[in-house]
Design a protein around this motif. Structure first.
Motif, PDB file in Angstrom:
ATOM      1  N   THR A 288      -3.259   0.179   9.799  1.00  0.00           N
ATOM      2  CA  THR A 288      -4.522   1.176   9.519  1.00  0.00           C
ATOM      3  C   THR A 288      -4.369   1.945   8.323  1.00  0.00           C
ATOM      4  OG1 THR A 288      -3.077   2.701  10.843  1.00  0.00           O
ATOM      5  CG2 THR A 288      -4.513   1.545  12.449  1.00  0.00           C
ATOM      6  N   GLU A 289      -3.215   2.228   7.886  1.00  0.00           N
ATOM      7  CA  GLU A 289      -3.228   2.906   6.561  1.00  0.00           C
ATOM      8  C   GLU A 289      -3.974   2.079   5.553  1.00  0.00           C
ATOM      9  OE1 GLU A 289      -0.217   1.839   8.270  1.00  0.00           O
ATOM     10  OE2 GLU A 289       0.309   3.935   9.100  1.00  0.00           O
ATOM     11  N   ASP A 290      -3.717   0.853   5.673  1.00  0.00           N
ATOM     12  CA  ASP A 290      -4.306   0.125   4.346  1.00  0.00           C
ATOM     13  C   ASP A 290      -5.834   0.281   4.556  1.00  0.00           C
ATOM     14  OD1 ASP A 290      -1.992  -0.911   3.888  1.00  0.00           O
ATOM     15  OD2 ASP A 290      -2.306  -2.857   4.323  1.00  0.00           O
TER      16      ASP A 290
ATOM     17  N   GLU B 284     -13.469  -3.142   6.055  1.00  0.00           N
ATOM     18  CA  GLU B 284     -12.757  -2.841   7.186  1.00  0.00           C
ATOM     19  C   GLU B 284     -12.329  -4.193   7.993  1.00  0.00           C
ATOM     20  OE1 GLU B 284     -13.601  -0.084  10.937  1.00  0.00           O
ATOM     21  OE2 GLU B 284     -14.561   0.389   9.055  1.00  0.00           O
TER      22      GLU B 284
ATOM     23  N   GLU C 264      -4.449  -7.690   7.620  1.00  0.00           N
ATOM     24  CA  GLU C 264      -3.287  -6.995   7.952  1.00  0.00           C
ATOM     25  C   GLU C 264      -3.576  -6.014   8.826  1.00  0.00           C
ATOM     26  OE1 GLU C 264       1.041  -6.106   7.310  1.00  0.00           O
ATOM     27  OE2 GLU C 264      -0.278  -6.623   8.999  1.00  0.00           O
ATOM     28  N   THR C 265      -2.983  -5.778  10.289  1.00  0.00           N
ATOM     29  CA  THR C 265      -3.579  -4.704  11.167  1.00  0.00           C
ATOM     30  C   THR C 265      -3.010  -3.318  10.750  1.00  0.00           C
ATOM     31  OG1 THR C 265      -1.657  -5.538  12.358  1.00  0.00           O
ATOM     32  CG2 THR C 265      -3.750  -6.158  13.197  1.00  0.00           C
TER      33      THR C 265
ATOM     34  N   LEU D 116     -10.644   2.679   1.925  1.00  0.00           N
ATOM     35  CA  LEU D 116     -11.917   3.429   2.098  1.00  0.00           C
ATOM     36  C   LEU D 116     -11.907   4.780   1.613  1.00  0.00           C
ATOM     37  CD1 LEU D 116     -13.078   2.379   5.908  1.00  0.00           C
ATOM     38  CD2 LEU D 116     -13.723   1.469   3.535  1.00  0.00           C
TER      39      LEU D 116
ATOM     40  N   LEU E  76      -8.678  -5.619   8.643  1.00  0.00           N
ATOM     41  CA  LEU E  76      -8.324  -5.943   9.953  1.00  0.00           C
ATOM     42  C   LEU E  76      -7.983  -7.377  10.103  1.00  0.00           C
ATOM     43  CD1 LEU E  76      -9.100  -3.500  11.504  1.00  0.00           C
ATOM     44  CD2 LEU E  76     -10.426  -4.941  13.003  1.00  0.00           C
TER      45      LEU E  76
ATOM     46  N   LEU F  82      -7.550   2.948   5.682  1.00  0.00           N
ATOM     47  CA  LEU F  82      -7.641   4.313   5.247  1.00  0.00           C
ATOM     48  C   LEU F  82      -7.847   4.491   3.462  1.00  0.00           C
ATOM     49  CD1 LEU F  82      -5.687   6.342   7.798  1.00  0.00           C
ATOM     50  CD2 LEU F  82      -8.453   5.875   7.660  1.00  0.00           C
ATOM     51  N   PHE F  83      -6.775   3.820   3.058  1.00  0.00           N
ATOM     52  CA  PHE F  83      -6.517   3.881   1.696  1.00  0.00           C
ATOM     53  C   PHE F  83      -7.776   3.191   1.058  1.00  0.00           C
ATOM     54  CE2 PHE F  83      -5.411   2.065  -2.231  1.00  0.00           C
ATOM     55  CZ  PHE F  83      -5.082   2.672  -3.104  1.00  0.00           C
TER      56      PHE F  83
ATOM     57  N   SER G  56       0.857  -1.048   0.200  1.00  0.00           N
ATOM     58  CA  SER G  56      -0.044   0.069  -0.047  1.00  0.00           C
ATOM     59  C   SER G  56       0.695   1.196   0.084  1.00  0.00           C
ATOM     60  CB  SER G  56      -0.942   0.098   1.030  1.00  0.00           C
ATOM     61  OG  SER G  56      -0.171  -0.168   2.459  1.00  0.00           O
TER      62      SER G  56
ATOM     63  N   LEU H 140      -9.384   4.762  16.009  1.00  0.00           N
ATOM     64  CA  LEU H 140      -9.738   3.676  15.050  1.00  0.00           C
ATOM     65  C   LEU H 140     -10.353   2.657  16.014  1.00  0.00           C
ATOM     66  CD1 LEU H 140      -7.257   2.840  12.125  1.00  0.00           C
ATOM     67  CD2 LEU H 140      -9.783   3.734  12.043  1.00  0.00           C
TER      68      LEU H 140
END
Lengths: 318, 330, 339
Positions: free
Chosen positions: C182-184, C172, C179-180, C189, C176, C186-187, A209, B178
């Motif tokens: 968080t950036e993924d 989400e 892979e934990t 969504l 989750l 956000l991307f 990503s 989050l």
């Protein structure tokens, strides 16, 4: 009183609720009595991010909710009974896994299982400021808890967390010894970096990503800076930044440490691009793949030494 | 409507029994399994050791929280579906939970040193601000149910944009936010119970008094006015009540979705459209839904906790598709 | 629409003017997008390096990083705007758009699922996942919102947002578990176009070109459809055929956008509404002008997104949301009637 209020909602559940409501108060007061009667000798007050915590004797069962604290405990020769290891023991780096032996996983660092923590009946819980501030009360009710910075800390912060941990463990002397050894080791490592070293380094997590660069204030960045390796990113409000190829080119690091996450990453694509080939680090063959758990997740004394050993190894002894 | 054979009171009783059974199961289920014997010992007052501590400090507060939050969101959703006269209205969709979420994210990210209690207060204020926005943009223009829903959706979209902006701008602070934004009963204790309890206990009985108004309103504005009901006032009052219930619930557990949408639907299948039955049954179905979601979150991958908000979506989505088929047939 | 013929001379003049204004804005934002970034390249040099690249760094950056990114942005913007325009035409509903219709969320759920379940898949295969997801998401919202006495704006919006929330939660959940990071989440969504390459451009061109050309042919039919089904039938239009090809075009246009850039929202909502306000509802004109305006808006948003946390990258979807959500509120406060 409680009962009458509740009967508005549902008759059946009241009995359960009021029964437990009253008994919970009893039990709570008993608990506090227990604690105060015990605290006769060797009690110390530890100051931490959320206030002060009284700790008696030498804690034997310790739960660590961040990897930093696992490292700290291992450095002191203590094996934690419970670790928030994201339910993946592979995340604990080899040298530390050997030292601590068996432990119980208490779930993710983000949302550790309070039930498992309490079932371990710990004497001390060490938790992270960013992640666990909100459950400080619950943790304190289970056992004396100290909250320290890890996730948002730089190298200096990690050292001061270690000092607090050794005080909390009642092992201040041992802690000082370990720290002295650590500092000697760091000096030794620093000595291997030439005075005139001018190359800039860029540690980054590379994933599918994106490319997440760690700047000079991040833990890894500040650690490398402490031995004279200047970070390529000296600006930005945030310590971890998602940047694209253009920005890597602009920062033009002389050495890159890639913490690889996943099979495919953005760098695979970049390798086909001339611009990437022109980055100083790529031109000079100074792109090194390193272990993400060690380089980014652990943030402790042992891992700091290992990171620098790695780095020096790559830079000077190939 | 379909189950009209059973009297609503009988349905409520059976649901209550189900809730009790569910509560009993919830006491046993989790990362640490507690055998029935230990549970009985605990309630009989026999010293239950570590299991007792877990029951008392983690399981019971979470069960009571699912009761309170399930009730709050379930009734709130039923009221909103009544006043907007659309079965798809819910506190998530018309912006109430998003408003709370935006305020909470802003507090977590911008004022990390604020005491823990600041979070629910901010979230509640966020829900309130969205309501004021609803009032300004929708009520001033004649308070058509359609406008109300659309303005709510738009305000929700604005809050969502704000949340995304904050989480991207401050990635390091995002972690804590989050957890809150997915909504879960993780880490809830008696303090949270006492924080939420008064709102639910005071407001829910009021909604039962207002149930006949909801019946009248759902007949349409013209009929309602013909029956002497001051439509605008009634709608505003009910909206405020729905916001209080949803806002208070979300303030404590985070932006937990879909309970407010699904629970009233199930309730309507069971007891039909009469609000005096629909509201309490929505509360019961909401409680059950949340309890099941929380149990799955705790028990499925121990010791990993999966936020209940994800399971409400996982359970909700198939039900939603089932609903879709039904609506197409009719 | 009788006024098409009545006002035709004046109308033609106006649409040409608007069209060229749009082109001008698009070119300006395109140059800005080539010039602005971590490595500053002066406006004056951009044009020179664009036509005759030298061996320098600036030329490389323009040709290998910024140009493909800008082109992907323009294509995505145009596709989303046209998709939104077509949807608003066939549903006769100003709130219809790929995002509100669950098409974006459906496509990105399928892409995320594809990435997680079959990690080896290339992006050209994932496109089909996106098409499938777009079709399923759209079909669910369509059937949920067209029950009872027809599709009102409020029914569509409620059904769309609800489905959107459901699908987003499922995304989400998948991320989750996988892979934990968080950036993924956000991307997936928000949607973004940073780091897109020529390979993405090549992937997009056949699909989006098919969609664009199809949309041009469909314009007349959509305009007549706006007069009501009976009139349209009377004028010899095959309604079923128009609707079916519209649906296919929307799936192509929105699906390819999501496959490459993630679920970027609000472009498909705002642009057709503004264009209709400027030039009436002749879709022969509305669709191409929307394409130009959509491309321009996404390019501008992409430039703005670079400033959110400079020098780091932020998803462009955040900027379109910050711009688009207030516009949505404006439409909503009018009861969802056309602006």
């Amino acid at each position: 009183m409680k009962k009458t209020l509740f009967s508005f909602i549902m008759l059946a559940l009241i009995l359960v609720v009021s029964a437990c409501g009253s008994s919970s108060e009893d039990q709570a007061s008993e608990d506090t009595q227990d604690e105060s009667s015990e605290s006769t000798e060797d009690t110390r007050v530890i100051e931490h991010e959320m206030g002060e915590t009284e700790i008696t004797g030498q804690p034997e069962k310790v739960v660590a909710l961040e990897f930093s604290f696992v490292d700290n405990l291992a450095s002191l020769g203590v094996s934690p009974v419970g670790i928030a290891d994201d339910d993946d023991s592979e995340r604990i780096i080899e040298p530390i896994r050997e030292k601590i032996g068996d432990y119980t996983s208490v779930g993710t660092r983000k949302q550790p299982s309070l039930e498992v923590i309490s079932s371990l009946q710990p004497d001390l819980i060490i938790a992270d400021m960013k992640r666990h501030k909100d459950i400080y009360d619950q943790l304190s009710d289970i056992a004396p808890t100290i909250i320290l910075p890890s996730l948002a800390a730089d190298y200096e912060g990690i050292i001061s967390s270690f000092e607090t941990v050794s005080k909390a463990m009642g092992m201040e002397e041992k802690g000082e010894e370990v720290l002295a050894d650590h500092k000697a080791k760091m000096e030794e490592l620093r000595a291997q970096v030439p005075e005139d070293e001018e190359r800039t380094v860029l540690p980054a997590v590379v994933a599918d990503s994106g490319y997440f660069a760690h700047n000079m204030e991040s833990y890894t960045g500040s650690l490398l800076e402490s031995i004279g390796l200047k970070n390529a990113i000296q600006s930005g409000d945030e310590r971890y930044n998602k940047i694209n190829l253009e920005q890597v080119v602009e920062f033009n690091p002389d050495v890159m440490f890639h913490m690889v996450a996943g099979d495919q990453t953005v760098v695979d694509e970049w390798e086909n691009n001339e611009l990437y080939q022109d980055i100083s680090a790529v031109e000079n063959g100074e792109v090194h793949e390193v272990d993400r758990n060690m380089w980014s997740r652990f943030r402790g004394l042992i891992s700091s030494e290992k990171i620098l050993e790695d780095a020096i190894n790559y830079l000077y002894e190939e | 409507m379909r189950l009209k054979k059973m009297h609503p009171v009988a349905i409520m009783t059976s649901l209550s029994i189900l809730v009790l059974v569910g509560a009993f199961l919830s006491i046993g289920v989790g990362a640490v399994w507690i055998p029935p014997g230990a549970i009985f010992n605990y309630f009989a007052g026999v010293e239950a050791g570590g299991d007792g501590y877990i029951i008392e400090n983690f399981r019971l507060p979470r069960i009571i929280m699912s009761l309170l939050v399930g009730t709050g969101l379930g009734i709130s959703g039923a009221i909103l579906q009544g006043i907007i006269r659309n079965p798809l209205a819910s506190p998530d969709v018309i912006g109430i939970t998003k408003g709370a979420g935006f305020a909470a994210a802003a507090v977590i990210i911008l004022f990390p040193s604020l005491p823990v209690i600041g979070l629910p207060i901010a979230a509640f204020i966020g829900a309130g601000l969205v309501t004021i926005g609803l009032y300004i943009f929708a009520f001033k223009r004649g308070v058509q149910p359609a406008t109300l829903a659309l303005v709510g959706i738009a305000l929700g979209a604005i809050c969502q944009a704000g949340i995304q902006f904050l989480t991207v701008k401050f990635p390091l602070e995002t972690n804590a936010a989050l957890v809150w934004l997915t909504g879960s009963l993780w880490g809830k204790d008696w303090t949270d119970v006492w924080l939420l309890l008064p709102w639910i206990v005071i407001v829910v009985p009021v909604t039962l008094f207002l149930a006949p108004k909801l019946d009248v309103l759902s007949l349409g504005d013209d009929v309602a006015e013909g029956l002497g009901e001051p439509v605008r006032k009634a709608r505003l009052l009910l909206l405020i009540i729905a916001v209080i219930l949803a806002g208070a619930s979300v303030a404590v557990v985070g932006t937990l979705g879909f309970v407010g949408l699904i629970a009233p639907h199930i309730a309507r299948q069971l007891v039909g459209n009469k609000h005096i039955y629909l509201l309490p049954v929505s509360a019961l179905t909401g409680t059950l839904l949340l309890m099941v979601a929380d149990n799955l979150g705790r028990g499925l991958f121990p010791p990993t906790e999966v936020p209940a908000g994800i399971f409400t979506a996982v359970i909700g989505a198939p039900y939603f598709l089932f609903l879709l088929r039904k609506m197409q047939k009719s | 629409m009788q006024h098409i013929s009545e006002q035709s001379s004046l109308f033609k003049y106006k649409w040409i003017l608007t069209f060229f204004c749009g082109i001008f804005v698009l070119i300006a934002s395109f140059i800005a997008s080539l010039s602005i970034g971590a490595y500053a390249i002066p406006f004056a040099d951009v044009f020179k390096l664009l036509v005759s690249p030298d061996d320098g760094k600036a030329a490389s950056i323009i040709h290998t990083i910024r140009l493909p990114r800008a082109i992907v942005g323009m294509i995505v913007g145009a596709c989303l705007a046209i998709a939104g325009g077509i949807m608003q035409a066939i549903t006769n509903n100003p709130l219809a758009s790929p995002q509100v219709f669950g098409v974006n969320a459906g496509a990105s759920l399928m892409v995320v699922a594809g990435v997680v379940l079959f990690p080896g898949l290339g992006s050209s295969t994932l496109v089909y996942f996106a098409f499938l997801g777009a079709a399923v998401g759209g079909a669910i919202v369509y059937s949920l919102s067209s029950t009872g006495e027809g599709m009102t704006p409020v029914k569509l919006a409620l059904a769309g947002i609800t489905v959107h929330l459901f699908l987003s939660s499922l995304i989400e959940g998948i991320v989750l578990f996988h892979e934990t990071s968080t950036e993924d989440v956000l991307f997936w969504l928000a949607g973004g176009i940073d780091g897109r390459t020529w390979a993405d451009v090549r992937l997009m061109i056949p699909w989006s070109l098919t969609g664009l050309i199809g949309a041009l042919f469909l314009g007349k039919g959509l305009t007549i459809l706006g007069l009501g089904d009976d009139v349209a039938r009377g004028l010899g239009q095959r309604i079923g055929w128009i609707r079916a090809s519209s649906a296919i075009l929307v799936i192509l246009l929105a699906g390819i956008s999501v496959a490459v850039a993630g679920p970027i929202g609000f472009i498909g909502l705002i642009i057709p509404n503004i264009v209709r306000k400027l030039m009436g509802s002749d879709y022969r004109v509305v669709l191409p002008v929307s394409a130009v305006f959509g491309a321009a808006l996404l390019t501008i948003s992409d430039v703005l997104s670079r400033f959110i946390s400079f020098p780091a990258e932020s998803p462009v979807g955040i900027v379109t949301a910050l711009l688009g959500a207030p516009f949505f509120l404006y439409l909503a406060s009018r009861g969802g009637r056309a602006a």
